[in-house]
Design a protein around this motif. Structure first.
Motif, PDB file in Angstrom:
ATOM      1  N   SER A  92       3.241  -9.623   2.942  1.00 62.08           N
ATOM      2  CA  SER A  92       1.449  -8.997   2.253  1.00 62.08           C
ATOM      3  C   SER A  92       0.969  -7.677   3.346  1.00 62.08           C
ATOM      4  O   SER A  92       1.710  -7.916   4.065  1.00 62.08           O
ATOM      5  CB  SER A  92       0.436 -10.094   2.012  1.00 62.08           C
ATOM      6  OG  SER A  92      -0.014 -10.070   4.062  1.00 62.08           O
ATOM      7  N   GLY A  93       0.370  -7.368   2.491  1.00 63.19           N
ATOM      8  CA  GLY A  93      -0.547  -6.333   3.035  1.00 63.19           C
ATOM      9  C   GLY A  93      -0.326  -4.699   2.788  1.00 63.19           C
ATOM     10  O   GLY A  93      -0.502  -3.704   3.247  1.00 63.19           O
ATOM     11  N   GLY A  94       0.441  -4.932   1.413  1.00 56.74           N
ATOM     12  CA  GLY A  94       0.943  -3.643   0.622  1.00 56.74           C
ATOM     13  C   GLY A  94       0.109  -3.394   0.422  1.00 56.74           C
ATOM     14  O   GLY A  94      -0.701  -3.420   0.253  1.00 56.74           O
ATOM     15  N   GLY A  95       0.461  -1.372  -0.199  1.00 55.40           N
ATOM     16  CA  GLY A  95       0.144  -1.302  -1.357  1.00 55.40           C
ATOM     17  C   GLY A  95       0.388   0.409  -1.059  1.00 55.40           C
ATOM     18  O   GLY A  95       1.113   1.118  -0.078  1.00 55.40           O
ATOM     19  N   LEU A  96      -1.094   1.491  -1.877  1.00 51.66           N
ATOM     20  CA  LEU A  96      -1.290   2.396  -1.564  1.00 51.66           C
ATOM     21  C   LEU A  96      -1.869   3.040  -0.362  1.00 51.66           C
ATOM     22  O   LEU A  96      -3.275   2.645  -0.210  1.00 51.66           O
ATOM     23  CB  LEU A  96      -2.048   3.093  -2.628  1.00 51.66           C
ATOM     24  CG  LEU A  96      -2.230   3.965  -3.364  1.00 51.66           C
ATOM     25  CD1 LEU A  96      -0.850   5.089  -3.042  1.00 51.66           C
ATOM     26  CD2 LEU A  96      -3.259   4.710  -4.634  1.00 51.66           C
ATOM     27  N   VAL A  97      -1.862   3.966   0.121  1.00 56.87           N
ATOM     28  CA  VAL A  97      -2.592   4.411   1.442  1.00 56.87           C
ATOM     29  C   VAL A  97      -2.156   6.015   0.994  1.00 56.87           C
ATOM     30  O   VAL A  97      -1.700   6.869   1.057  1.00 56.87           O
ATOM     31  CB  VAL A  97      -2.347   4.017   2.769  1.00 56.87           C
ATOM     32  CG1 VAL A  97      -0.617   4.246   2.827  1.00 56.87           C
ATOM     33  CG2 VAL A  97      -3.207   4.340   3.707  1.00 56.87           C
TER      34      VAL A  97
ATOM     35  N   LEU B 169      -1.098   0.715   7.874  1.00 58.71           N
ATOM     36  CA  LEU B 169      -1.459  -0.706   7.198  1.00 58.71           C
ATOM     37  C   LEU B 169      -0.555  -1.266   8.140  1.00 58.71           C
ATOM     38  O   LEU B 169       0.313  -0.638   9.112  1.00 58.71           O
ATOM     39  CB  LEU B 169      -0.821  -0.387   5.802  1.00 58.71           C
ATOM     40  CG  LEU B 169      -1.254   0.521   4.477  1.00 58.71           C
ATOM     41  CD1 LEU B 169       0.212   0.158   3.422  1.00 58.71           C
ATOM     42  CD2 LEU B 169      -2.076  -0.394   3.870  1.00 58.71           C
TER      43      LEU B 169
ATOM     44  N   THR C 178       7.388   5.329   1.846  1.00 61.86           N
ATOM     45  CA  THR C 178       6.803   4.834   0.698  1.00 61.86           C
ATOM     46  C   THR C 178       8.335   4.418  -0.051  1.00 61.86           C
ATOM     47  O   THR C 178       9.134   4.558  -0.409  1.00 61.86           O
ATOM     48  CB  THR C 178       6.613   6.242  -1.229  1.00 61.86           C
ATOM     49  OG1 THR C 178       5.536   6.267   0.015  1.00 61.86           O
ATOM     50  CG2 THR C 178       6.484   5.262  -2.014  1.00 61.86           C
TER      51      THR C 178
ATOM     52  N   ILE D 117       7.994  -6.157  -0.087  1.00 55.08           N
ATOM     53  CA  ILE D 117       6.501  -5.663  -0.596  1.00 55.08           C
ATOM     54  C   ILE D 117       5.866  -4.257  -1.029  1.00 55.08           C
ATOM     55  O   ILE D 117       6.809  -3.741   0.129  1.00 55.08           O
ATOM     56  CB  ILE D 117       5.151  -6.712  -0.060  1.00 55.08           C
ATOM     57  CG1 ILE D 117       4.150  -5.864  -0.539  1.00 55.08           C
ATOM     58  CG2 ILE D 117       5.511  -6.030   1.747  1.00 55.08           C
ATOM     59  CD1 ILE D 117       2.826  -6.876   0.251  1.00 55.08           C
ATOM     60  N   GLN D 118       5.574  -3.344  -2.217  1.00 48.80           N
ATOM     61  CA  GLN D 118       5.590  -1.844  -1.723  1.00 48.80           C
ATOM     62  C   GLN D 118       4.594  -1.320  -0.821  1.00 48.80           C
ATOM     63  O   GLN D 118       3.279  -1.935  -1.033  1.00 48.80           O
ATOM     64  CB  GLN D 118       5.179  -2.249  -3.488  1.00 48.80           C
ATOM     65  CG  GLN D 118       5.199  -0.537  -3.545  1.00 48.80           C
ATOM     66  CD  GLN D 118       6.854   0.253  -3.690  1.00 48.80           C
ATOM     67  OE1 GLN D 118       7.455  -0.237  -4.596  1.00 48.80           O
ATOM     68  NE2 GLN D 118       6.335   1.250  -3.540  1.00 48.80           N
ATOM     69  N   VAL D 119       5.180  -0.677  -0.521  1.00 53.96           N
ATOM     70  CA  VAL D 119       4.472   0.022   0.162  1.00 53.96           C
ATOM     71  C   VAL D 119       4.435   1.785  -0.228  1.00 53.96           C
ATOM     72  O   VAL D 119       5.342   2.377  -0.692  1.00 53.96           O
ATOM     73  CB  VAL D 119       4.581   0.823   1.435  1.00 53.96           C
ATOM     74  CG1 VAL D 119       3.970   1.733   2.599  1.00 53.96           C
ATOM     75  CG2 VAL D 119       4.462  -0.836   2.658  1.00 53.96           C
ATOM     76  N   THR D 120       2.889   2.409  -0.256  1.00 54.92           N
ATOM     77  CA  THR D 120       3.565   3.771  -1.787  1.00 54.92           C
ATOM     78  C   THR D 120       1.918   4.682  -0.314  1.00 54.92           C
ATOM     79  O   THR D 120       0.960   4.065  -0.420  1.00 54.92           O
ATOM     80  CB  THR D 120       2.875   3.787  -2.962  1.00 54.92           C
ATOM     81  OG1 THR D 120       3.342   2.430  -3.424  1.00 54.92           O
ATOM     82  CG2 THR D 120       3.112   4.722  -3.581  1.00 54.92           C
TER      83      THR D 120
END
Length: 116
Positions: free
Chosen positions: A7-12, A18, A90, A110-113
């Motif tokens: 958990s904790g990924g996303g767009l930054v 993150l 990314t 999990i995706q990190v962008t």
């Protein structure tokens, strides 16, 4: 049932931070060698950082000074604090717990962008 859930990924935005978490269930995380790996589109999966059951950590050169791996065995959780993120960070990030040769568990990723 053995599970690793990231958990904790996303767009930054570039330069942002993150913190990824990887929650373990169904096994004693404290005895395992833990890793974060990532895979960007069109590239091979690569090691980001690792941490032994003793707490000794290793960080890949591209992550040194920016990423910190840690573990909380009491909470059955692995962490990756990522600071000063760059677009080249990314990727899909995976947590891994292993006690070779018998046990090798993976999260779903999990995706990190990193993008403006």
């Amino acid at each position: 049932q053995v599970q690793l859930v990231e958990s904790g990924g996303g767009l930054v935005q570039p330069g942002g931070s993150l913190r990824l978490s990887c929650a373990a269930s169904g096994f004693n995380l404290g005895r395992f060698y833990l890793r974060w790996l990532r895979q960007a589109p069109g590239k091979e999966r690569e090691l980001v950082a690792s941490i032994a059951s003793t707490g000794v950590a290793y960080t890949s050169d591209f992550a040194k000074g920016r990423f910190t791996i840690s573990r909380d065995n009491d909470k059955y959780t692995l962490y990756l604090q990522m600071n000063n993120l760059k677009p080249e960070d990314t990727a899909v990030y995976y947590c891994n717990a292993r006690m070779m040769p018998q046990f090798d568990y993976w999260g779903q990723g999990i995706q990190v962008t990193v993008s403006s």
